[in-house]
Design a protein around this motif. Sequence first.
Motif, PDB file in Angstrom:
ATOM      1  N   LEU A 277      90.195  61.695 -10.294  1.00  0.00           N
ATOM      2  CA  LEU A 277      91.132  62.068  -9.229  1.00  0.00           C
ATOM      3  C   LEU A 277      90.587  63.274  -8.482  1.00  0.00           C
ATOM      4  N   ALA A 278      90.746  63.265  -7.159  1.00  0.00           N
ATOM      5  CA  ALA A 278      90.327  64.401  -6.335  1.00  0.00           C
ATOM      6  C   ALA A 278      91.394  64.669  -5.287  1.00  0.00           C
ATOM      7  N   SER A 279      91.778  65.951  -5.145  1.00  0.00           N
ATOM      8  CA  SER A 279      92.816  66.326  -4.196  1.00  0.00           C
ATOM      9  C   SER A 279      92.428  67.634  -3.521  1.00  0.00           C
ATOM     10  N   GLY A 280      92.635  67.686  -2.210  1.00  0.00           N
ATOM     11  CA  GLY A 280      92.336  68.913  -1.500  1.00  0.00           C
ATOM     12  C   GLY A 280      92.137  68.654  -0.024  1.00  0.00           C
TER      13      GLY A 280
ATOM     14  N   GLU B 106      98.938  62.053  -3.667  1.00  0.00           N
ATOM     15  CA  GLU B 106      98.273  62.712  -2.547  1.00  0.00           C
ATOM     16  C   GLU B 106      96.755  62.771  -2.716  1.00  0.00           C
ATOM     17  N   SER B 107      96.214  62.030  -3.692  1.00  0.00           N
ATOM     18  CA  SER B 107      94.802  62.172  -4.057  1.00  0.00           C
ATOM     19  C   SER B 107      94.016  60.888  -3.814  1.00  0.00           C
TER      20      SER B 107
ATOM     21  N   ASP C 191      90.875  77.105   1.012  1.00  0.00           N
ATOM     22  CA  ASP C 191      90.935  75.704   0.605  1.00  0.00           C
ATOM     23  C   ASP C 191      90.513  75.569  -0.856  1.00  0.00           C
ATOM     24  N   THR C 192      91.314  74.822  -1.617  1.00  0.00           N
ATOM     25  CA  THR C 192      91.019  74.600  -3.034  1.00  0.00           C
ATOM     26  C   THR C 192      90.892  73.106  -3.287  1.00  0.00           C
ATOM     27  N   LEU C 193      89.794  72.696  -3.899  1.00  0.00           N
ATOM     28  CA  LEU C 193      89.588  71.313  -4.307  1.00  0.00           C
ATOM     29  C   LEU C 193      89.999  71.190  -5.774  1.00  0.00           C
ATOM     30  N   LEU C 194      90.933  70.297  -6.034  1.00  0.00           N
ATOM     31  CA  LEU C 194      91.405  70.079  -7.400  1.00  0.00           C
ATOM     32  C   LEU C 194      90.861  68.748  -7.895  1.00  0.00           C
ATOM     33  N   LEU C 195      90.097  68.794  -8.957  1.00  0.00           N
ATOM     34  CA  LEU C 195      89.544  67.601  -9.595  1.00  0.00           C
ATOM     35  C   LEU C 195      90.177  67.443 -10.968  1.00  0.00           C
TER      36      LEU C 195
ATOM     37  N   PRO D 213      81.047  65.810   3.991  1.00  0.00           N
ATOM     38  CA  PRO D 213      81.132  66.564   2.728  1.00  0.00           C
ATOM     39  C   PRO D 213      82.437  67.329   2.634  1.00  0.00           C
ATOM     40  N   TRP D 214      82.947  67.393   1.439  1.00  0.00           N
ATOM     41  CA  TRP D 214      84.158  68.171   1.213  1.00  0.00           C
ATOM     42  C   TRP D 214      83.770  69.636   1.135  1.00  0.00           C
ATOM     43  N   SER D 215      84.540  70.481   1.784  1.00  0.00           N
ATOM     44  CA  SER D 215      84.258  71.909   1.790  1.00  0.00           C
ATOM     45  C   SER D 215      85.466  72.646   1.237  1.00  0.00           C
ATOM     46  N   ALA D 216      85.215  73.572   0.318  1.00  0.00           N
ATOM     47  CA  ALA D 216      86.318  74.288  -0.318  1.00  0.00           C
ATOM     48  C   ALA D 216      85.899  75.722  -0.620  1.00  0.00           C
TER      49      ALA D 216
END
Length: 811
Positions: free
Chosen positions: A308-311, A72-73, A286-290, A39-42
């Motif tokens: 798109l998802a980046s982080g 980068e995503s 940590d920041t998740l950018l969608l 899982p992504w954690s932010a």
Amino acid sequence: MSGPGAVLRLFSASLVLLALVGGLLVGTAGPVAAASAEPWSATRVVDVGVAGLTWSDLDPERTPELWALAQESAIGVLSVRAARPTTCLLDGWATLGAGNRARYPGPVEPVPPVSLPSVPIPDEDVAAPGGAAAEEGPAAVQPDTRLSWCGLEEQVADVGLAEPRQTVARVAADEATARFGAEPGALGEAVGCSTVVGRAGSLAVAGETGEFTVRDRLPTEPAEVAALLAECPLTVVSLDQFTDAGAPAVEETDTGTQPSRREAALAVIDQTIGRLRDAVAELPGDTLLLLQGVSEVNGGRPQLHVGLASGPGVPPGWLTSASTGRVPFVQLIDVAPTILRALGLDPVPSMNGQPFRVAGDRPDLATAIAELEQINTRAVVHYRSTSTTFWLLVLLNGALVALGMLGLGGWASGWLPGRARGRRRVRGWLQRRTPGRRRTAALRVAALAVAAVPISTYLANLVPWELSSAPRAALAGSVLGCTLVVTAVAALGPWRRTRLGPAIAVLALTLATLVADVLTGSHLELDGLLGYDAIVAGRFTGYGNLSFGLLAVSSLLLTAAAAASVARRVRAPGRRHWLLPVLVAGVGTVVVIGAPSLGRDFGGVLAAVPGFLVLGMLLGRIRVTVVRLVAVLAVAVLAVGTVAVFDWLGPAEERSHLGRFVGQVLDGQAWTVVSRKAQANLNILLGSPLAWMLLVALVAGVWLLRPGGLLRSRPGRPAAGLPVADVRALRAGLTAVALSLTLGALVNDSGVALPATAATVLVPLLVWLVAGAPGDEQAGRPSPDQAPASAPEAPGTRVNVGVRGSTGRTS
């Protein structure tokens, strides 16, 4: 076979079949695409929605910030399907916040442009993410005539969203939203604190309890932007510049915008993304950018958009989710579950979406975007061609049946005038209309060609038609070429020397194509003209409902033919010789249909299991009674329930729709699924071109199967000149097909379209069958129509299927 002992043996055999099917289905369960399960954690999530953004907009020169972000995503194509055929601005944001399909209440059809009163609004620079503030009320009417599919919602977003909670309440009360069981604003309630930039985005978080603040514009200074993003765990940014880049129009266009104005709007969007990226880099934690293209704009036609998802913890790769089961496809309904998972919050039961995951490495960005654009092209061409395809199938089959009725006769023999003189006149007219051998041969070839069209729509995807400058014409040419090839194989192969060889060849090619395709990832099914596309987003992998119709016809009839072939090779065939091919074929077919990693067809298993069991009963001369039919249906329900429960027991983010339905039953939301399917069935019956195919099939059935019809046995002559064993197998197969298709129409949301699609193969093959029947003159005896009424009937040759399903001979 009758009595309590027979019922017990039948039930025992059914349990054995259930154990075999259940074990094989569970053994093949698993995720369709291997994906990262971590899982992504932010600390926080920044979600950016750009209405109308597609992958063709990204360019290293024109959009350097978007291009750098994509580098980068993890990226993929995003289906924005909401509770409306065309997802407009407010539909998209309401759907994103609900994690389920929703829509802003309003007209479904475009409204003609009319001159309306307007209120003055400040001149807006295209740079503004939102519009100027205005109070919601009677004075906030449409300022111009942009009343296309989405123009009204865009104007409401500009001047009528001063009270987002009231708007979300209206969205929740909409019947289409309620039909999906969606809870608009659920994302904001789950997160608790949200910041919104741009009014339209407020619909994603404006639940009853969540706290949120709304700003019309993003600050210009990086420090101010960073401070804004740090206020709450979730920041939603709505960039709606494309909504101002199109001229008012009712007519749909590809993008809904004018090229020059779109370029200017795109430049502003790219600059805004640059400011957001700079601010995110300054934030602690940590920041998740969608980022996603959240909807269509103006009069734009439905298509796929940017996802798109980046982080941290998100490697560059392809996006996917358990809701699609296919790389690189994600849905708008997946965004909210992704946000909740990243923030460590519990999922909301009403959300049907699943969190994003990264599956595998992708190529360099230029190559990846080219692939995504091709995926969009295929989906768009499919979406815009299905209605034409359906009408073409109806017209081809209707013309074939009409030609068969005129050329082969048999349609008036049971309805002739009562007087002998009148009967003789009509019969003489029919005989004069009887075609010669060449015309009959031409009719048979035409029937094979029409029967080959459905499977050719899948085989056409073996050709990369999306690379053509005219992809729609290339697809049509590919279908035509495949139809000619399939027809040639069926008509010219060595099997042409046998009575049923060409028809069996068409059925075998149909079945082999469908099975091989699902075993290799359903690549032909996706964007096949009778398959599915990601724009409609009904299914992304496995078997679609229309494909099941073709699969049911081909598998059941081929199984009946195989059983008859086995029985013919045995001197004194017993029941086991008829039942063994049915058992083997039935288990294999049901596994392919229902396995979560293969067909994933919930309704297909419910329809296929009774079809094969009844086929075995008829071929094995086991009477079909009400009690036994109920037992058969119970076996089907147990088979599906077993698979669904095992799927539900797995990880929530990997569940298919089978497992999610179990969860909906436990949560009390299953009725929303059932009622939605019932409404979809009704809509298809009243509005789909395929519904007319049922009328064609009905006419063909009356012509061929009524008393005196060309597929009915006559005194001294089995139906269509076939051996008695083949007639028995054919009738058992047709009965099983009818049962399976009826159940399929009831339990799937495609309704009558399912049996109608099956009829596009079945009807032309039946016409082919009667067109190849040996003529009475060729058989060396008078026509039955010309025989005296007192002529004796040859004993032991007439085959009847009784009312209760028994099969026997009468003399």
